[in-house]
Scaffold this motif. Structure first.
Motif, PDB file in Angstrom:
ATOM      1  N   VAL B 246       0.818  -1.218   0.000  1.00  0.00           N
ATOM      2  CA  VAL B 246       0.000   0.000   0.000  1.00  0.00           C
ATOM      3  C   VAL B 246       0.853   1.270   0.000  1.00  0.00           C
ATOM      4  O   VAL B 246       0.518   2.259  -0.642  1.00  0.00           O
ATOM      5  CB  VAL B 246      -1.019  -0.027   1.177  1.00  0.00           C
ATOM      6  N   ARG B 247       1.997   1.235   0.670  1.00  0.00           N
ATOM      7  CA  ARG B 247       2.809   2.459   0.734  1.00  0.00           C
ATOM      8  C   ARG B 247       3.633   2.668  -0.531  1.00  0.00           C
ATOM      9  O   ARG B 247       4.166   3.745  -0.772  1.00  0.00           O
ATOM     10  CB  ARG B 247       3.747   2.411   1.946  1.00  0.00           C
ATOM     11  N   ALA B 248       3.762   1.606  -1.348  1.00  0.00           N
ATOM     12  CA  ALA B 248       4.637   1.689  -2.518  1.00  0.00           C
ATOM     13  C   ALA B 248       3.880   1.943  -3.810  1.00  0.00           C
ATOM     14  O   ALA B 248       4.468   2.333  -4.813  1.00  0.00           O
ATOM     15  CB  ALA B 248       5.442   0.392  -2.650  1.00  0.00           C
ATOM     16  N   VAL B 257       1.994   3.670  -9.089  1.00  0.00           N
ATOM     17  CA  VAL B 257       3.317   3.133  -9.431  1.00  0.00           C
ATOM     18  C   VAL B 257       3.128   1.652  -9.751  1.00  0.00           C
ATOM     19  O   VAL B 257       2.607   0.905  -8.926  1.00  0.00           O
ATOM     20  CB  VAL B 257       4.310   3.292  -8.259  1.00  0.00           C
ATOM     21  N   LEU B 258       3.518   1.244 -10.942  1.00  0.00           N
ATOM     22  CA  LEU B 258       3.362  -0.162 -11.324  1.00  0.00           C
ATOM     23  C   LEU B 258       4.252  -1.044 -10.458  1.00  0.00           C
ATOM     24  O   LEU B 258       5.296  -0.613  -9.966  1.00  0.00           O
ATOM     25  CB  LEU B 258       3.733  -0.360 -12.799  1.00  0.00           C
ATOM     26  N   ASP B 263       9.165   0.753  -5.065  1.00  0.00           N
ATOM     27  CA  ASP B 263      10.287   0.622  -4.147  1.00  0.00           C
ATOM     28  C   ASP B 263       9.966  -0.521  -3.184  1.00  0.00           C
ATOM     29  O   ASP B 263       9.142  -0.380  -2.284  1.00  0.00           O
ATOM     30  CB  ASP B 263      10.468   1.945  -3.381  1.00  0.00           C
ATOM     31  N   ARG B 264      10.627  -1.649  -3.393  1.00  0.00           N
ATOM     32  CA  ARG B 264      10.263  -2.855  -2.646  1.00  0.00           C
ATOM     33  C   ARG B 264      10.613  -2.752  -1.158  1.00  0.00           C
ATOM     34  O   ARG B 264      10.145  -3.544  -0.345  1.00  0.00           O
ATOM     35  CB  ARG B 264      10.884  -4.094  -3.291  1.00  0.00           C
ATOM     36  N   ALA B 265      11.472  -1.778  -0.816  1.00  0.00           N
ATOM     37  CA  ALA B 265      11.790  -1.579   0.598  1.00  0.00           C
ATOM     38  C   ALA B 265      10.567  -1.048   1.361  1.00  0.00           C
ATOM     39  O   ALA B 265      10.491  -1.161   2.577  1.00  0.00           O
ATOM     40  CB  ALA B 265      12.950  -0.597   0.744  1.00  0.00           C
ATOM     41  N   ALA B 400      -4.036   9.565 -15.421  1.00  0.00           N
ATOM     42  CA  ALA B 400      -2.703  10.164 -15.383  1.00  0.00           C
ATOM     43  C   ALA B 400      -1.645   9.139 -15.762  1.00  0.00           C
ATOM     44  O   ALA B 400      -0.672   9.452 -16.454  1.00  0.00           O
ATOM     45  CB  ALA B 400      -2.427  10.722 -13.991  1.00  0.00           C
ATOM     46  N   HIS B 401      -1.866   7.907 -15.326  1.00  0.00           N
ATOM     47  CA  HIS B 401      -0.902   6.853 -15.614  1.00  0.00           C
ATOM     48  C   HIS B 401      -0.781   6.628 -17.131  1.00  0.00           C
ATOM     49  O   HIS B 401       0.325   6.511 -17.663  1.00  0.00           O
ATOM     50  CB  HIS B 401      -1.300   5.563 -14.908  1.00  0.00           C
TER      51      HIS B 401
END
Lengths: 134, 417
Positions: B246-248, B257-258, B263-265, B400-401
């Motif tokens: 959810v945060r990425a 963001v696909l 960012d997997r961190a 937008a994407h």
């Protein structure tokens, strides 16, 4: 003497905590632990995943039975544990009381003396993190 | 956390089981809800002084039942013919409530409470609203905010849904094995609807993002009462894996963001680990189902430290299995994306060609097609597909994407087509 201090709580309530509530409780619990950690008295502390992630191995007639779920179906479930190396039971009781004071709800702590079966090499639970493969 | 905050959490946690039991006693949703409400008010009055009872749920059922009986009696005084059958279990009102809770009734109580929210006549949004109101106990105001409608409109919607449910008749007999499994299937689908509402609307509306947590809570509850159901394990694992990102999945500007660019961190390892444990448990049953397979696909992404580590071969295989379990053009479309990763864009395009008619009105189809065309260097065709996708976009973020994709298209040197 080494003690394991086991924390029991109502799982439904704990998992109804919002992220903010959870973080607030954790911060307070860590505050209580810090002095014990600094004095070299605190061993590994674990937080158990929900009982829905648990599997129980029970002695069967021939082969042991592997069952879904925690060991026993009770209202209060084992939620996590601390291991402390303290002088006497008194100190483990005092520590548990401190934890209990900052932990909302009706959590119980079961204090059980134990011996070191394996000291373990885990660090932050990342040593054998299978996703990163490191 | 204050005492009152803790009590409110305890009441929320106890709600499905307590309300489910009260519904069984009174056989009427409104009476059961009033009785539960009354019990909650008493809890807030008495628990701070006396301390919470050891078993809050049993306390609430006991107090709720007594107050419900009072209410029904009062009403009966004005009623020339008291309806004895309106509440079947009054005769054993003095039974030890704790004993009754230990029997198997309560899991069917909870299942019934969830099941009445997934009546097939109710459109998806009403199922979601009803479940959040009845099972989760969210206020009408909270639900209205999440759906971006006025409170009175939502109140009306929920009242209408409840009337529909009451008219259909709530099944009170203990379900047989086949019925129970059918109910579990419908309830699982309803929980996933709640999750998806939060997942898609949560991008722009934080009030609906909370639905994801709620759906996860409901699935954990369902799995606790049906601990050996691999599909519920799969459902819970699937939602945990999706929620772990959810945060990425949204950047600072609110853009999608696909997966491969995330960012997997930022992925929540705690949720991922819980999901992987659940999936391991489910697989032991050797009864694959759509939720398990989708979770397994999602898990392969979670296990890849970098996008290029993704096991696309395994993912293609799992989509093939999913196609057999639950054939749908959308599943084939997803398989095509994985095939394109493995064998190149032309192989993917070949797979989606036959889907064009069925998925013509589907945003994602044209987005995928445009993306694959672009990769294959067919920029003119890519542009056509992207334009069509924009026309079908469901949210500003989706729109937008696609615009970003079109920009990329423009920046690449002249079309090679």
């Amino acid at each position: 003497m080494l003690y394991a201090i086991l924390c029991y709580a109502h799982e439904e309530t704990v998992f109804a905590w919002s992220k903010e509530e959870e973080e607030a409780v954790m911060a307070k619990l860590i505050e209580v632990q810090t002095p014990y950690a600094k004095a070299g008295k605190l061993g590994p502390v674990g937080r158990l995943m929900p009982t829905t992630a648990a599997t129980t191995v029970r002695k069967g007639k021939d082969e042991p039975l592997v069952l879904d779920g925690p060991f026993a179906e009770t209202k209060e479930v084992l939620l996590g544990f601390y291991t402390v190396d303290v002088e006497a039971l008194e100190e483990a009781v005092a520590f548990s009381k401190e934890l209990s004071a900052v932990n909302p709800g009706s959590s119980s702590y079961e204090i059980r003396p134990f011996y070191v079966f394996h000291p373990g090499e885990i660090k932050n639970g990342e040593t054998h993190n299978r996703e990163t493969g490191t | 956390m204050t005492d009152i905050a803790w009590i409110e959490l305890a009441l929320t946690a106890a709600r499905p089981q307590a309300l489910g039991a009260l519904l069984r006693y009174f056989r009427d949703l409104d009476t059961a809800e009033e009785a539960f409400q009354e019990a909650c008010l008493r809890a807030i009055r008495t628990w701070p002084d006396k301390g919470p009872p050891r078993d809050p749920t049993a306390w609430l059922i006991f107090v709720g039942r007594n107050s419900g009986i009072d209410a029904v009696r009062k009403r009966a005084k004005n009623d020339p013919l008291p309806e004895e059958e309106a509440f079947s279990d009054l005769s054993d009102a003095e039974d030890d409530i704790a004993d009754r809770l230990d029997n198997s009734n309560y899991r069917d109580d909870i299942l019934r409470l969830m099941f009445i929210c997934c009546h097939p006549d109710l459109p998806n949004t009403q199922q979601i609203a009803l479940a959040l109101r009845i099972v989760s106990g969210l206020s009408v105001a909270q639900i209205a905010k999440a759906f971006l409608v006025g409170e009175s409109a939502m109140e009306q919607r929920i009242t209408r849904a409840k009337a529909r449910v009451a008219k259909a008749g709530v099944p009170f007999e203990t379900p047989g094995a086949a019925e129970r499994s059918e109910r579990l299937g419908l309830v699982s689908a309803m929980i996933y609807l709640v999750f998806n509402e939060g997942y898609s609307a949560g991008i722009t509306n934080p009030d609906s993002a909370a639905f994801c947590d709620e759906a996860i809570r409901l699935a954990r509850l369902l799995l606790r009462i049906f601990p050996a159901e691999p599909e519920i394990m799969g459902l819970l694992a699937l939602m945990l894996l999706q929620h772990s990102r959810v945060r990425a999945r949204i950047d600072g500007n609110g853009q999608i963001v696909l997966l491969e660019d995330q960012d997997r961190a930022l992925w929540d390892r705690r949720l991922i680990n819980e999901a992987l444990a659940l999936l391991d448990k489910a697989i032991r049953h050797r009864k694959p189902g759509p939720y398990q397979v989708q979770a397994a696909i999602s898990a392969l992404h979670a296990r890849a430290a970098k996008p290029e580590d993704t096991d696309w071969r395994e993912i293609v295989m799992l989509y093939g299995l999913l196609e057999r379990l639950q054939p749908s053009p959308v599943v084939t479309l997803n398989k095509a994306v994985a095939v394109a990763k493995l064998n190149g864009p032309e192989a993917g395009l070949e797979l989606i060609e036959p889907l064009a008619e069925k998925l013509d009105g589907y945003f994602y189809f044209h987005g995928v097609k445009g993306g694959l065309m672009m990769q294959a260097g067919r920029h003119g065709r890519a542009r056509v597909a992207f334009d069509r996708a924009i026309a079908l976009a469901n949210s500003p973020a989706e729109c937008a994407h696609i615009r970003m994709q079109i920009d990329k298209l423009g920046s690449v040197a002249a079309s090679t087509e």
